[in-house]
Design a protein around this motif. Structure first.
Motif, PDB file in Angstrom:
ATOM      1  N   ALA A   7      -8.101   1.496   1.381  1.00 30.44           N
ATOM      2  CA  ALA A   7      -9.494   1.214   1.015  1.00 30.44           C
ATOM      3  C   ALA A   7      -9.824   1.858  -0.327  1.00 30.44           C
ATOM      4  N   GLY A   8     -10.509   1.102  -1.167  1.00 29.66           N
ATOM      5  CA  GLY A   8     -10.885   1.633  -2.482  1.00 29.66           C
ATOM      6  C   GLY A   8      -9.853   1.375  -3.563  1.00 29.66           C
ATOM      7  N   LEU A   9      -8.657   0.893  -3.189  1.00 32.32           N
ATOM      8  CA  LEU A   9      -7.629   0.599  -4.197  1.00 32.32           C
ATOM      9  C   LEU A   9      -7.659  -0.880  -4.574  1.00 32.32           C
ATOM     10  N   ARG A  10      -7.554  -1.138  -5.860  1.00 31.87           N
ATOM     11  CA  ARG A  10      -7.448  -2.518  -6.342  1.00 31.87           C
ATOM     12  C   ARG A  10      -5.978  -2.787  -6.657  1.00 31.87           C
ATOM     13  N   ILE A  11      -5.405  -3.736  -5.957  1.00 35.32           N
ATOM     14  CA  ILE A  11      -3.965  -3.994  -6.059  1.00 35.32           C
ATOM     15  C   ILE A  11      -3.708  -5.419  -6.532  1.00 35.32           C
ATOM     16  N   LEU A  12      -2.912  -5.529  -7.592  1.00 36.74           N
ATOM     17  CA  LEU A  12      -2.504  -6.826  -8.122  1.00 36.74           C
ATOM     18  C   LEU A  12      -1.064  -7.084  -7.678  1.00 36.74           C
ATOM     19  N   VAL A  13      -0.857  -8.216  -7.021  1.00 42.04           N
ATOM     20  CA  VAL A  13       0.479  -8.584  -6.549  1.00 42.04           C
ATOM     21  C   VAL A  13       0.879  -9.900  -7.210  1.00 42.04           C
ATOM     22  N   THR A  14       2.118 -10.008  -7.674  1.00 48.42           N
ATOM     23  CA  THR A  14       2.600 -11.310  -8.135  1.00 48.42           C
ATOM     24  C   THR A  14       3.678 -11.790  -7.176  1.00 48.42           C
ATOM     25  N   ALA A  15       3.767 -13.106  -7.027  1.00 51.83           N
ATOM     26  CA  ALA A  15       4.695 -13.667  -6.039  1.00 51.83           C
ATOM     27  C   ALA A  15       5.217 -15.018  -6.490  1.00 51.83           C
ATOM     28  N   GLY A  16       6.368 -15.369  -5.937  1.00 57.13           N
ATOM     29  CA  GLY A  16       6.922 -16.705  -6.153  1.00 57.13           C
ATOM     30  C   GLY A  16       7.703 -16.827  -7.444  1.00 57.13           C
ATOM     31  N   ALA A  17       8.181 -18.030  -7.652  1.00 56.18           N
ATOM     32  CA  ALA A  17       8.925 -18.351  -8.866  1.00 56.18           C
ATOM     33  C   ALA A  17       7.969 -18.954  -9.882  1.00 56.18           C
TER      34      ALA A  17
ATOM     35  N   ALA B 115       4.781  -3.234   4.685  1.00 57.26           N
ATOM     36  CA  ALA B 115       4.020  -2.124   5.272  1.00 57.26           C
ATOM     37  C   ALA B 115       4.573  -0.776   4.820  1.00 57.26           C
ATOM     38  N   ARG B 116       5.896  -0.631   4.859  1.00 60.26           N
ATOM     39  CA  ARG B 116       6.512   0.644   4.470  1.00 60.26           C
ATOM     40  C   ARG B 116       6.341   0.915   2.978  1.00 60.26           C
ATOM     41  N   LEU B 117       6.490  -0.131   2.191  1.00 59.30           N
ATOM     42  CA  LEU B 117       6.336   0.029   0.743  1.00 59.30           C
ATOM     43  C   LEU B 117       4.903   0.455   0.402  1.00 59.30           C
ATOM     44  N   LEU B 118       3.927  -0.167   1.058  1.00 56.86           N
ATOM     45  CA  LEU B 118       2.528   0.181   0.788  1.00 56.86           C
ATOM     46  C   LEU B 118       2.222   1.612   1.227  1.00 56.86           C
ATOM     47  N   SER B 119       2.874   2.083   2.277  1.00 56.23           N
ATOM     48  CA  SER B 119       2.684   3.485   2.699  1.00 56.23           C
ATOM     49  C   SER B 119       3.213   4.442   1.635  1.00 56.23           C
ATOM     50  N   LEU B 120       4.375   4.122   1.071  1.00 56.91           N
ATOM     51  CA  LEU B 120       4.939   4.947  -0.014  1.00 56.91           C
ATOM     52  C   LEU B 120       3.992   4.972  -1.211  1.00 56.91           C
TER      53      LEU B 120
ATOM     54  N   ALA C 247      -7.075  -0.555  16.463  1.00 58.71           N
ATOM     55  CA  ALA C 247      -7.783  -0.062  15.275  1.00 58.71           C
ATOM     56  C   ALA C 247      -6.871  -0.161  14.062  1.00 58.71           C
ATOM     57  N   GLY C 248      -7.329  -0.831  13.029  1.00 58.22           N
ATOM     58  CA  GLY C 248      -6.496  -1.008  11.837  1.00 58.22           C
ATOM     59  C   GLY C 248      -6.501   0.223  10.951  1.00 58.22           C
ATOM     60  N   GLN C 249      -5.362   0.429  10.302  1.00 63.10           N
ATOM     61  CA  GLN C 249      -5.220   1.502   9.328  1.00 63.10           C
ATOM     62  C   GLN C 249      -5.932   1.042   8.050  1.00 63.10           C
ATOM     63  N   ARG C 250      -6.782   1.872   7.459  1.00 61.78           N
ATOM     64  CA  ARG C 250      -7.517   1.472   6.246  1.00 61.78           C
ATOM     65  C   ARG C 250      -7.145   2.412   5.093  1.00 61.78           C
ATOM     66  N   ASP C 251      -5.854   2.779   5.029  1.00 64.42           N
ATOM     67  CA  ASP C 251      -5.436   3.788   4.042  1.00 64.42           C
ATOM     68  C   ASP C 251      -5.438   3.275   2.604  1.00 64.42           C
TER      69      ASP C 251
ATOM     70  N   ARG D 266      -5.149  -3.569   5.128  1.00 67.83           N
ATOM     71  CA  ARG D 266      -5.344  -2.110   5.123  1.00 67.83           C
ATOM     72  C   ARG D 266      -6.450  -1.674   4.172  1.00 67.83           C
ATOM     73  N   GLY D 267      -7.263  -2.619   3.737  1.00 68.02           N
ATOM     74  CA  GLY D 267      -8.494  -2.242   3.043  1.00 68.02           C
ATOM     75  C   GLY D 267      -8.485  -2.366   1.535  1.00 68.02           C
ATOM     76  N   ALA D 268      -7.345  -2.742   0.923  1.00 70.82           N
ATOM     77  CA  ALA D 268      -7.310  -2.871  -0.538  1.00 70.82           C
ATOM     78  C   ALA D 268      -8.041  -4.134  -0.981  1.00 70.82           C
ATOM     79  N   GLU D 269      -8.495  -4.091  -2.225  1.00 73.65           N
ATOM     80  CA  GLU D 269      -9.018  -5.295  -2.861  1.00 73.65           C
ATOM     81  C   GLU D 269      -7.815  -5.921  -3.566  1.00 73.65           C
ATOM     82  N   VAL D 270      -7.441  -7.123  -3.167  1.00 70.86           N
ATOM     83  CA  VAL D 270      -6.154  -7.682  -3.624  1.00 70.86           C
ATOM     84  C   VAL D 270      -6.339  -8.933  -4.466  1.00 70.86           C
ATOM     85  N   ILE D 271      -5.641  -8.955  -5.593  1.00 71.21           N
ATOM     86  CA  ILE D 271      -5.518 -10.171  -6.404  1.00 71.21           C
ATOM     87  C   ILE D 271      -4.062 -10.601  -6.317  1.00 71.21           C
ATOM     88  N   LEU D 272      -3.825 -11.840  -5.914  1.00 64.43           N
ATOM     89  CA  LEU D 272      -2.471 -12.379  -5.815  1.00 64.43           C
ATOM     90  C   LEU D 272      -2.283 -13.437  -6.895  1.00 64.43           C
TER      91      LEU D 272
END
Ligand code: C5P
Length: 221
Positions: A7-17, A207-212, A1-5, A47-53
């Motif tokens: 859910a409902g959060l919109r998260i923007l992540v940037t990556a790379g050079a 995973a740990r960072l997202l829990s914080l 069973a996946g953790q969905r902690d 974990r249920g977030a709406e993610v823009i990368l």
């Protein structure tokens, strides 16, 4: 069973050079692989977030269930991030954005001639600094890749850019930072050290960072 902690959060992540052109065949960049940001985006979506990368050019497969926006330059990343900013709850800036770009982008390939060549560079916009200045409800997380005085520089960055958390790593350590599948990080907030983890797979750091972040965002909202 996946953790969905998330859910409902919109998260923007940037990556790379980012890549900053000098002429049609040359550019300035850095050693960022994008692995840390992609791991965060993938885990957040799981974990249920709406993610823009928002990602610079990388060799990585885009994660499942993530909206991917591809950019090349710091200026393009700035525009993509600022565009999405009003509609997100959390921003995690794992990208290694170029601080300088060639002042002149030559239309034709530069020819070799003189024994030495001086390139004139100009500053790129600091995306995270701008987000900090325009912060409303958003929770802002920055990264600090350093080669010395890691804790000092990271905390100074957190304050200057008005961040909620900063993830610091000493990129000179074996198994930390650019290119590696592992990372060794410490996390700080305004009051100081929040967490310090041993060498871990980037997936586990994510995973740990997202829990914080989940704890802190849920606490204030
Ligand atoms: O100041 P420095 O570049 O070391 O700060 C690192 C943090 O700031 C990272 O989170 C990085 O993504 C972000 N940054 C940015 N725009 C820049 C430079 C860095 O968003 N032009």
């Amino acid at each position: 069973a996946g953790q969905r902690d998330l859910a409902g959060l919109r998260i923007l992540v940037t990556a790379g050079a980012t890549q900053e052109a000098l002429d049609p065949v040359r550019y300035l960049t850095n050693r960022s692989s994008g692995k840390m940001g992609y791991a965060i985006a993938e885990e957040a979506a799981r974990r249920g977030a709406e993610v823009i990368l928002v990602t610079g050019p990388t060799a990585l497969e885009p994660p499942a269930d993530v909206r991917v926006v591809r950019v090349t330059t710091a200026q393009e990343m700035y525009e993509a991030v600022l565009d999405a900013y009003p509609r997100v709850d959390v921003v995690i800036k794992a990208a290694a954005v170029a601080d300088y770009r060639p002042k002149t982008v030559h239309a034709q390939k530069m020819k070799k001639g003189a024994e030495t060549l001086v390139l004139e560079l100009e500053r790129t916009p600091d995306i995270l600094q701008t987000l900090g200045e325009r912060k409303a409800h958003q929770f802002l997380v920055g990264f600090a890749a350093e080669t010395e005085r890691v804790a000092d520089y990271a905390q100074e960055k957190l304050k200057r850019k008005n961040l909620d958390l900063v993830v610091a790593n000493d990129v000179t350590q074996e198994g930390a930072g650019f290119g590696a599948d592992t990372n060794i990080v410490a996390v700080y907030d305004r009051d100081g050290l929040v967490a310090e983890w041993p060498k871990l797979p980037k997936r586990e750091v994510a995973a740990r960072l997202l829990s914080l972040i989940a704890q802190r965002v849920r606490r204030v909202s």
